[in-house]
Design an enzyme around this catalytic site. Structure first.
Site, PDB file in Angstrom:
ATOM      1  N   ASP A 170      43.599  32.959  36.758  1.00 39.98           N
ATOM      2  CA  ASP A 170      42.933  33.436  37.959  1.00 39.98           C
ATOM      3  C   ASP A 170      43.213  32.071  38.950  1.00 39.98           C
ATOM      4  O   ASP A 170      42.978  31.283  38.604  1.00 39.98           O
ATOM      5  CB  ASP A 170      41.472  33.652  37.316  1.00 39.98           C
ATOM      6  CG  ASP A 170      41.006  34.419  38.522  1.00 39.98           C
ATOM      7  OD1 ASP A 170      40.519  35.470  38.652  1.00 39.98           O
ATOM      8  OD2 ASP A 170      40.584  33.707  39.617  1.00 39.98           O
ATOM      9  N   ALA A 230      45.745  47.394  40.741  1.00 39.93           N
ATOM     10  CA  ALA A 230      44.765  46.386  41.824  1.00 39.93           C
ATOM     11  C   ALA A 230      44.996  47.005  43.210  1.00 39.93           C
ATOM     12  O   ALA A 230      44.323  47.835  43.723  1.00 39.93           O
ATOM     13  CB  ALA A 230      45.051  44.959  41.481  1.00 39.93           C
ATOM     14  N   ARG A 231      45.995  46.329  43.912  1.00 46.15           N
ATOM     15  CA  ARG A 231      46.122  46.824  45.216  1.00 46.15           C
ATOM     16  C   ARG A 231      47.968  46.841  45.503  1.00 46.15           C
ATOM     17  O   ARG A 231      48.614  45.938  45.077  1.00 46.15           O
ATOM     18  CB  ARG A 231      45.580  45.744  46.208  1.00 46.15           C
ATOM     19  CG  ARG A 231      44.013  46.147  46.564  1.00 46.15           C
ATOM     20  CD  ARG A 231      44.100  47.654  47.359  1.00 46.15           C
ATOM     21  NE  ARG A 231      42.723  47.948  47.642  1.00 46.15           N
ATOM     22  CZ  ARG A 231      41.907  48.666  46.667  1.00 46.15           C
ATOM     23  NH1 ARG A 231      42.594  49.090  45.762  1.00 46.15           N
ATOM     24  NH2 ARG A 231      40.842  49.084  46.985  1.00 46.15           N
ATOM     25  N   ASP A 255      49.572  52.207  40.050  1.00 42.39           N
ATOM     26  CA  ASP A 255      48.447  53.219  40.686  1.00 42.39           C
ATOM     27  C   ASP A 255      48.375  52.998  42.218  1.00 42.39           C
ATOM     28  O   ASP A 255      47.658  53.688  42.751  1.00 42.39           O
ATOM     29  CB  ASP A 255      47.206  52.935  39.801  1.00 42.39           C
ATOM     30  CG  ASP A 255      46.171  53.653  40.228  1.00 42.39           C
ATOM     31  OD1 ASP A 255      46.337  55.078  40.393  1.00 42.39           O
ATOM     32  OD2 ASP A 255      45.078  53.318  40.394  1.00 42.39           O
ATOM     33  N   GLU A 260      49.911  54.166  51.203  1.00 38.05           N
ATOM     34  CA  GLU A 260      49.373  55.222  50.649  1.00 38.05           C
ATOM     35  C   GLU A 260      49.121  56.332  51.264  1.00 38.05           C
ATOM     36  O   GLU A 260      48.465  56.302  52.204  1.00 38.05           O
ATOM     37  CB  GLU A 260      48.096  54.672  49.833  1.00 38.05           C
ATOM     38  CG  GLU A 260      48.460  53.895  48.555  1.00 38.05           C
ATOM     39  CD  GLU A 260      47.147  53.209  47.807  1.00 38.05           C
ATOM     40  OE1 GLU A 260      46.247  53.721  47.913  1.00 38.05           O
ATOM     41  OE2 GLU A 260      47.400  52.398  46.872  1.00 38.05           O
ATOM     42  N   HIS A 279      46.542  56.271  43.179  1.00 40.77           N
ATOM     43  CA  HIS A 279      45.389  55.519  43.144  1.00 40.77           C
ATOM     44  C   HIS A 279      44.286  56.225  42.249  1.00 40.77           C
ATOM     45  O   HIS A 279      43.274  56.577  43.002  1.00 40.77           O
ATOM     46  CB  HIS A 279      45.133  55.245  44.573  1.00 40.77           C
ATOM     47  CG  HIS A 279      44.346  54.047  44.818  1.00 40.77           C
ATOM     48  ND1 HIS A 279      44.325  53.307  45.939  1.00 40.77           N
ATOM     49  CD2 HIS A 279      43.157  53.494  44.093  1.00 40.77           C
ATOM     50  CE1 HIS A 279      43.521  52.277  45.931  1.00 40.77           C
ATOM     51  NE2 HIS A 279      42.782  52.433  45.054  1.00 40.77           N
ATOM     52  N   ALA A 282      39.944  54.422  40.021  1.00 41.81           N
ATOM     53  CA  ALA A 282      38.418  54.519  39.878  1.00 41.81           C
ATOM     54  C   ALA A 282      38.148  56.282  39.885  1.00 41.81           C
ATOM     55  O   ALA A 282      36.789  56.587  40.022  1.00 41.81           O
ATOM     56  CB  ALA A 282      37.756  54.070  41.161  1.00 41.81           C
TER      57      ALA A 282
HETATM   58  C1  3PG Z   1      38.348  50.460  44.498  1.00 42.42           C
HETATM   59  O1  3PG Z   1      38.776  49.540  45.330  1.00 42.42           O
HETATM   60  O2  3PG Z   1      37.189  50.588  44.235  1.00 42.42           O
HETATM   61  C2  3PG Z   1      39.533  51.263  43.815  1.00 42.42           C
HETATM   62  O3  3PG Z   1      40.652  50.760  44.131  1.00 42.42           O
HETATM   63  C3  3PG Z   1      39.166  52.788  44.012  1.00 42.42           C
HETATM   64  O4  3PG Z   1      39.550  53.229  45.305  1.00 42.42           O
HETATM   65  P1  3PG Z   1      39.123  54.523  45.969  1.00 42.42           P
HETATM   66  O5  3PG Z   1      37.864  54.836  45.805  1.00 42.42           O
HETATM   67  O6  3PG Z   1      39.911  54.998  47.034  1.00 42.42           O
HETATM   68  O7  3PG Z   1      39.594  55.523  44.517  1.00 42.42           O
END
Ligand code: 3PG
Length: 527
Positions: A170, A230-231, A255, A260, A279, A282
């Site tokens: 990290d 992650a990103r 993901d 995007e 993506h 979440a």
């Molecule tokens: C986040 O940063 O919380 C996640 O990548 C989720 O992104 P999203 O709300 O666009 O699905």
């Protein structure tokens, strides 16, 4: 207060806004940047996920906007410095989708290692490709976790349960903390060298943009598999493509993408050993409910009660801390306002000193309140506690803060000194009991003044008749004195009269008082 939800938000969150008195909510998703810019001026709050881009251009049209709430974690779609400058609070919901995202990373690793998406596609074509789709076990393999924050630490925990060896790097978290959690900390080069799987869990920023590049791939073990939930942009996509086609990297589960949705001709889409999700990290019902409820409550708390929770561009003061600081915030703001009205010249420096037992409280919000109070008078437009320090810095004002527990006459004392091109002036204040704010000293004059209302400070000669002459002028003009206090300059011959009046003292009346033979000067203030 008007709230705009411009990305898909869990229904629970929308309902909280709909049921809240004094809040009008509109849900308008899928707007183009121009469409959003055309309507943003009418809203006090904007709720987003990762699709809406909060750019400087959008903010320039956001004339009423007070807060941007991100239902989720990542804020790389928000121009935070531009929002700060504009006085807009930016907040996220850091806890709500942690487990969901970590589970997605684990699911991606399992799917990648056992070719599940490829096998599904193959069977749907009527094929039965057992040999071609053979996978790998993950038990006893080494997982390198880059980033040991909220999500990375859950991924490490789940991987341990799957009997993997977990090594962690990290950029910020100290090795001791990682080792205390029972994982082996390794430098990044070592993580590249040893890992069979690498999962990325750092935010995207200057330090991590393009972190996994051609040089990084060179250091990795042949046959490594990569997971990025992650990103986009943390992995250089061209370099990943090259490493995948060269056989250095055996597979990638992605993901997130630098663009995007990614363009249809993105070369990675054509590779069999790349699996992809849009993506979805979440995207579970549980996480979306969590983040929607959190963001709705946080925004209402800020719009209605001024409590700041999970803001990334202003120190959070809420709950008990806010209760303790509230009278000092009021005092600081009024002291700043008084200093600005009672000074001349260009502001160069602000020094704030805290004396007394502030019980380890972070007093920086009070310093910000002093600056805000000053700038409210000096600039007048659009200053708030979010942008005040940035505006002061842009003006070249030097700000310093000091504190000491040793007290003199007061249990607590806040002193603010400003240095301008023309003068230096100090105002001190205290809070009696729980919430009784008073200004107790202006330069060398001791007073005791509630910092609110129509006030006048008169410097006069310490001679008979001086005070009476002031009262007579005010009486002649029907200005009622509600409070009067006479103070003595420390070690001097002059008096200071502090007057609170029921109405503002008109300029011409102030001028008449200033002309009285026993009056040296008069300044009026509105606090
Ligand atoms: C986040 O940063 O919380 C996640 O990548 C989720 O992104 P999203 O709300 O666009 O699905």
């Amino acid at each position: 207060m008007k709230v705009l939800i411009s990305d898909n938000l869990g229904q629970e969150g929308v309902r909280i806004f709909q049921e809240e008195d004094g809040i009008d909510v509109d849900v308008k998703t899928g707007l183009s940047p121009d469409e959003l810019k055309a309507i943003i001026g009418g809203y006090d709050a904007l709720v987003i996920r990762s699709a809406t881009k909060v750019t400087q251009d959008l903010l320039s049209a956001a004339t009423s906007l007070k807060v941007v709430g991100r239902a989720g974690i990542g804020l790389d779609n928000v121009d935070i410095p531009a929002a700060t400058k504009k006085g807009v609070v930016v907040m996220n919901t850091p806890g709500g989708n942690v487990v969901t995202t970590a589970e997605h990373a684990i699911a991606m690793m399992m799917a990648l290692t056992r070719n599940i998406p490829q096998a599904t596609a193959s069977m749907k074509k009527g094929l039965w490709e057992k040999k071609k789709l053979q996978g790998r076990e993950i038990m006893n393999k080494t997982l390198g976790v880059i980033g040991f924050g909220k999500i990375g630490s859950v991924v490490a925990d789940r991987a341990r349960g799957l009997k993997m060896r977990v090594i962690v790097f990290d950029p910020i978290v100290q090795p001791e903390i990682i080792e205390k959690s029972g994982y082996e900390w390794v430098p990044l080069e070592e993580l590249y060298k040893q890992s069979d799987y690498i999962s990325i869990h750092v935010p995207k920023g200057k330090a991590t943009h393009g972190l996994i590049n051609a040089g990084a791939f060179e250091q990795m073990k042949k046959g490594v598999m990569l997971i990025n939930c992650a990103r986009g942009g943390i992995i250089e996509e061209d370099a990943l493509h090259a490493a995948l086609t060269a056989g250095k990297v055996a597979g990638a589960a992605l993901d997130v993408f630098s663009e995007e949705p990614p363009p249809a001709d993105m070369p990675l889409l054509a590779l069999d050993n790349v699996i992809l999700t849009p993506h979805l990290g979440a995207s579970t019902e549980e996480a979306q409910t969590n983040v929607a409820v959190a963001v709705a409550n946080q925004i209402i708390e800020y719009l209605k009660y001024n409590n700041i929770i999970n803001a990334v561009n202003v120190p959070a003061i809420s709950g008990k801390l806010l209760e303790k600081l509230r009278p000092f915030l009021f005092l600081g703001d009024r002291m700043g306002s008084l200093l600005a009205q009672y000074s001349a010249g260009q502001l160069k420096e602000v020094q704030v000193e805290y004396r007394g037992d502030f019980s380890g409280l972070d007093m920086s919000p009070v310093t910000t309140a002093v600056i805000k109070g000053l700038l409210d008078v000096l600039i007048q437009d659009g200053v708030n506690s979010v942008n005040a320090p940035v505006i002061a810095k842009d003006m070249g004002v030097k700000i310093s803060e000091s504190s000491m527990t040793e007290t003199l006459e007061y249990l607590n004392l806040v002193s603010a000194t400003i240095v301008t091109t023309d003068m230096e002036r100090t105002v001190s204040g205290t809070v009696f009991g729980k919430a009784d704010a008073r200004i107790v000293k202006i330069d060398n004059f001791r007073i005791e003044m509630v910092p609110q209302g129509h006030l006048a400070l008169i410097h006069n000669m310490d001679e008979p008749g001086a005070i009476g002459s002031v009262g007579a002028v005010l009486g002649d003009h029907e200005v009622n004195i509600s409070r009067m206090q006479v103070g003595m300059e420390e070690g001097g011959k002059n008096n200071i009269i502090l007057i609170r009046t029921d109405t503002r003292i008109p300029e011409e009346v102030a001028a008449k008082i200033g002309d009285l033979p026993k009056v040296n000067s008069i300044r009026t203030f509105e606090l």
